[in-house]
Write an enzyme that holds these catalytic residues in place. Sequence first.
Site, mmCIF file in Angstrom:
data_model
loop_
_atom_site.group_PDB
_atom_site.id
_atom_site.type_symbol
_atom_site.label_atom_id
_atom_site.label_comp_id
_atom_site.label_asym_id
_atom_site.label_seq_id
_atom_site.Cartn_x
_atom_site.Cartn_y
_atom_site.Cartn_z
ATOM 1 C CE1 TYR A 1 -3.066 -2.948 0.133
ATOM 2 C CE2 TYR A 1 -3.905 -2.133 2.219
ATOM 3 C CZ TYR A 1 -3.969 -3.033 1.169
ATOM 4 O OH TYR A 1 -4.948 -4.005 1.163
ATOM 5 C CE LYS B 6 1.898 -18.264 -1.767
ATOM 6 N NZ LYS B 6 1.150 -19.532 -1.624
ATOM 7 C CG ASP C 19 -1.693 -20.527 0.025
ATOM 8 O OD1 ASP C 19 -1.100 -20.482 1.110
ATOM 9 O OD2 ASP C 19 -1.198 -21.058 -0.988
ATOM 10 C CG ASP D 88 -7.353 -4.600 3.573
ATOM 11 O OD1 ASP D 88 -8.411 -4.596 4.230
ATOM 12 O OD2 ASP D 88 -7.148 -3.820 2.621
ATOM 13 C CG ASP E 11 -12.485 -6.909 5.160
ATOM 14 O OD1 ASP E 11 -12.432 -6.343 6.261
ATOM 15 O OD2 ASP E 11 -12.510 -6.290 4.082
#
Length: 359
Positions: free
Chosen positions: A140, A190, A222, A246, A250
């Site tokens: 970001y 990851k 994942d 993020d 959610d």
Amino acid sequence: MHRILVLPGDGIGPEVTREARRVLEAAAQTARLPLHFDEGLIGGAAIDAHGTPLSDETLAVARGSRAVLLGAVGGPKWDKLPVDRRAERGLLRIRKELGLFANLRPAQVFPALAGASTLRREVVEGIDLLVVRELTGGLYFGEPRGQAIVDGRREARNTMVYDEVEIARIARVAFESARRRRREVTHVHKANVLEVSQLWVQVVEEVAKDFPDVELRHQLVDSMAMLLLKEPAAYDVIVTENLFGDILSDEAAMITGSLGMLPSASLGEGGVGLYEPVHGSAPDIAGRDVANPLAAILSAAMLLEHSLDAPEAAAAVRSAVEAVLADGHRTADLAAPGDRAKPVGCRAMGDLVLQRLGR
């Protein structure tokens, strides 16, 4: 006198923030905490008024405050603006300028809402996890970024960058949080593909040596997305970088039944905390008094706990919310098919929490 800056924002932000402020004032009065409120603009509202999603004047007030209570930002009205001028940039800027590197997103299933999740009741009962998301680094904010024409083709790039200091400080927040909970930290990464994640694994393990009483495990992002649906109650504190955090926070929010129930706190080293519900601005229901204010009210509880050092007042707010739900009251987003009771509106839900808090 504790100075609180209220930034209602866009869409349903002003409605839910109004109820959160009412509850915050009542809880603070009971706890004998003197509060002074300022109000400012952020997001689309600030663009319309000042031509920028966050003015320097509002930022200066935020720096001089004990905490910031924020509603929501954004909406279709401003989506076609250049990326660096959109409503969401105001939120990114205030996080960056205040040094708010740690985003705490608790996901807890209130007993009365165990049936509201799309997962089976036996899967969601007992969920009480905390996602600790790094907030000021990663894709970001990394440079270089942007779009360009390369060899006659449109190209876009973003850069994921972290250094060991950024990783260590968010890891410490996670381990310290775990010490106050069930003493378990799951680091999501990851590392089988990304060099950045490999550094995260190294640094998180180094920090873990200072917390021998906390169990650490690593999980690929994942598979973590799958496991959160399979066995969410198995997790305590989850720590990860900005993008993964993020997405996963959610997902955790929806497991609990509604985004309208999830609060968050953004903390840093500067002493100012930013508190906001996880949900967006929901412009389609703005102004209709149907929004769920409970995530904003629970964000106010986090403000009491983290910025005002008033854990008992925070607990009182959470207990009031739990009692209102146990009494069967629901906003439209929480109402299950077949419910006989008519959903209450945003203002009425705030009144109910205040009544319970008064008891």
